[in-house]
Design an enzyme around this catalytic site. Structure first.
Site, PDB file in Angstrom:
ATOM      1  N   SER A 298      13.170  23.224   2.466  1.00 14.98           N
ATOM      2  CA  SER A 298      13.111  24.623   2.043  1.00 14.98           C
ATOM      3  C   SER A 298      14.395  25.059   1.340  1.00 14.98           C
ATOM      4  O   SER A 298      14.747  24.526   0.295  1.00 14.98           O
ATOM      5  CB  SER A 298      12.800  25.485   3.273  1.00 14.98           C
ATOM      6  OG  SER A 298      12.498  26.802   2.933  1.00 14.98           O
ATOM      7  N   ASP A 309      21.155  19.687 -10.346  1.00 13.51           N
ATOM      8  CA  ASP A 309      20.708  19.906 -11.730  1.00 13.51           C
ATOM      9  C   ASP A 309      21.846  20.374 -12.626  1.00 13.51           C
ATOM     10  O   ASP A 309      21.908  20.022 -13.808  1.00 13.51           O
ATOM     11  CB  ASP A 309      19.576  20.936 -11.756  1.00 13.51           C
ATOM     12  CG  ASP A 309      18.233  20.334 -11.384  1.00 13.51           C
ATOM     13  OD1 ASP A 309      18.222  19.230 -10.804  1.00 13.51           O
ATOM     14  OD2 ASP A 309      17.198  20.967 -11.652  1.00 13.51           O
ATOM     15  N   LYS A 323       9.583  20.754   1.136  1.00  6.88           N
ATOM     16  CA  LYS A 323       8.886  22.005   1.433  1.00  6.88           C
ATOM     17  C   LYS A 323       9.195  22.966   0.280  1.00  6.88           C
ATOM     18  O   LYS A 323      10.158  23.716   0.326  1.00  6.88           O
ATOM     19  CB  LYS A 323       9.352  22.561   2.778  1.00  6.88           C
ATOM     20  CG  LYS A 323       8.379  23.562   3.430  1.00  6.88           C
ATOM     21  CD  LYS A 323       8.305  24.874   2.696  1.00  6.88           C
ATOM     22  CE  LYS A 323       7.413  25.877   3.389  1.00  6.88           C
ATOM     23  NZ  LYS A 323       7.275  27.134   2.629  1.00  6.88           N
TER      24      LYS A 323
END
Length: 560
Positions: A298, A309, A323
């Protein structure tokens, strides 16, 4: 002819528009009529069954079953129907009333069974020895098969100090394991401690994303900076997630203002959102390593994915849980509630975080995993046929759900003989956890001069064995005890340190057995800038013959 065209052209266009518009109108009416007929058909079936079936039938039960069937057909474990009574009990027990507590479990329905995702830090379940991957098969003697997650959570809650008995099934253990858990008010401290590793490497373990996580991480970083921190390890392992806003707040500490942190995408336009950093970096010059594992979920994945990224932090460990979906609560008639997955989370470079866990089975998990020294199963990742994307800086990242580390490092794992012995010990897991706790408390009391970094002797371990078997009814042969001695030593030393000095003391005692942390320290000792971390990691992968994304590094000596 020219005039004729100018007169009849619009008329032809108008007639076509009327015809096609009428067709679309008729099509819409037909669709609505079809839905009406289907609803009427369902009502007719329910009427015939309730009025004429050979046995009496509960109409409400039939309708509830139909609703459950619709939602089950979606194949989404996070979507569920919450009846009015359950919803009201949940609101009452999860509100300001402190008369209700829980056992501290993050749970999810998998393959018809309520499955433990993560035992929450400091909770009764973790203390008792419940582990991620355990299936809850009984609660108070009642079978929990096909229970909804909400139903299981409701049964596990209750007044603090009261007990709830459960039985679990654990991969690799062929017998059900009984536990008695004492409910407690779960207080979620995001950062239990922050400390320096070696001379200038800071370490911040983030256990959960609660209301104060962003502030706690900021305070920890500022405190460590005051102690001379030049680089940072942010540990998100076993962090089940929590509040989305706090995940964004933590990522915000490491990214330039305006940087994309997260994007949600759904079919409804209101579900498509972009979340960006607002405050600007707290320590832009600080090299960062993020640790994740299969229990990082999560909000943990949001933070790790955003920093990965943007090339702001090197991710080390194992592939995260996956998740990556958003749930919305819809109020229904009669006080009922529908919890529906309405969107999915995507990293700044467009990688979906979500993994469809319905495709994995207990058998496949058992086949592709091994047991770590600390007692949790470790799934061996497979990079084959996984999509890739480029990071902001041009590095290749692996997609396909979850967050795949830049450098995969397995924890210290058990050999086959060790694992077999530990699996037999797990049959008495509840009694073992009780014995572990009680003996650790006694050991601390009997050794007032105990210092961090202590080593247990063979005599100490023998005393513990006799205490387990003679006084706590743990079923374990001498041979199995000898085979599992590394596991026993780790568990007992950690528990003793925990009782003597708290969370930080337990961490200091066992950190030398942590290959993932050791690799992070090794890299950060060589890096003086954020960019240098990635270059050094790439060089390390090349030296190991594992060039590229997802470079792999084995765990310590027990790996098989």
């Amino acid at each position: 002819m020219k005039n004729s065209t100018s007169i009849f052209g619009p008329a032809i266009v108008l007639s076509v528009a009327l015809v096609t518009g009428g067709w679309f109108l008729q099509r819409g009416v037909a669709q609505e009529a079809n839905v009406y007929l289907q609803a009427r058909l369902f009502q007719e079936v329910v009427d015939h069954v309730t009025q004429q079936f050979v046995d009496s039938v509960d109409r409400n039960g039939l309708i509830d079953s139909a609703i459950e069937g619709v939602l089950e057909d979606l194949g989404d474990p996070h979507t569920s129907f919450i009846d009015a009574e359950t919803w009201e009990r949940f609101r009452f027990r999860s509100g300001a009333d402190a008369d209700y507590g829980g056992v501290g479990l993050e749970i999810l329905n998998r393959e018809g069974w309520v499955t433990v995702i993560t035992p929450l830090p400091g909770g009764p379940a973790l203390r008792a020895g419940i582990r991620a991957g355990d299936r809850i098969v009984e609660v108070e003697g009642q079978s929990a098969q096909d229970w909804r997650t909400d139903q299981a959570a409701d049964e596990l809650r209750g007044r603090p100090g009261t007990d709830v008995s459960i039985a679990i099934e654990r991969p690799g253990v062929d017998e059900r394991i009984p536990f008695t858990l004492t409910r407690a008010v779960i207080e979620l401290l995001s950062v239990p401690f922050a400390t320096m590793l070696d001379d200038d490497i800071g370490y911040v373990p983030l256990q959960v994303f609660s209301e104060t996580s962003g502030r706690e991480v900021r305070d920890a970083i500022e405190t460590l900076r005051g102690q001379g921190m030049q680089s940072l390890v942010l540990d998100l392992r076993n962090n089940p997630g929590g509040l989305l806003d706090e995940g964004i707040a933590v990522a915000d500490l490491f990214l330039d203002a305006g940087s994309l942190i997260l994007e949600t995408r759904g079919r409804a336009s209101g579900q498509n959102e972009r979340f960006e950093a607002r405050s600007g970096e707290l320590v832009p010059e600080l090299p960062v390593v993020i640790l994740v594992n299969e229990n990082s979920a999560s909000a943990s994945e949001i933070v790790a994915g955003a920093l990965q990224d943007h090339d702001r932090g090197l991710v080390i460990g194992g592939r995260s849980f996956g998740k990556g979906s958003v749930q919305t609560l819809f109020r229904l008639s009669g006080g009922n509630v529908l919890r529906l997955t309405t969107a999915r989370w995507y990293t700044p470079m467009g990688r979906s975080i979500n993994i469809d866990h319905s495709e994995s089975s207990q058998a496949s998990v058992q086949e592709n995993s091994t047991l770590a020294l600390w007692g949790q199963r470790v799934v061996k990742d497979d990079f084959e046929d996984r999509p890739t994307v480029m990071s902001m800086g041009g590095r290749t990242l692996v997609g396909g759900g979850g967050i795949t580390p830049d450098l995969t490092v397995l924890p210290d794992t058990l050999s086959s003989p060790e694992e077999n012995a530990v699996q037999r010990l797990f049959r008495s897991a509840g009694a073992f956890s009780t014995a572990l706790f009680n003996h650790a408390v006694s050991y601390v009391q009997d050794h007032p001069d105990l210092e961090s970094g202590f080593d247990l002797s063979a005599t100490d371990l023998d005393v513990f064995y006799r205490y387990m078997v003679d006084e706590n009814e743990v079923t374990l042969t001498r041979e199995d005890f000898r085979s599992a001695v590394r596991f026993m030593t780790y568990q007992l030393e950690r528990e003793i340190a925990l009782q003597a000095w708290g969370d930080e003391g337990a961490f200091q005692q066992i950190k030398s057995t942590d290959p993932q942390l050791s690799r992070a320290i090794e890299l950060l000792e060589l890096a003086d800038t954020p960019e240098a971390v990635f270059r050094i990691a790439e060089d390390y992968g090349a030296q190991q013959g594992r060039v590229g994304t997802g470079a792999s590094s084995p765990g310590a000596t027990g790996a098989n």
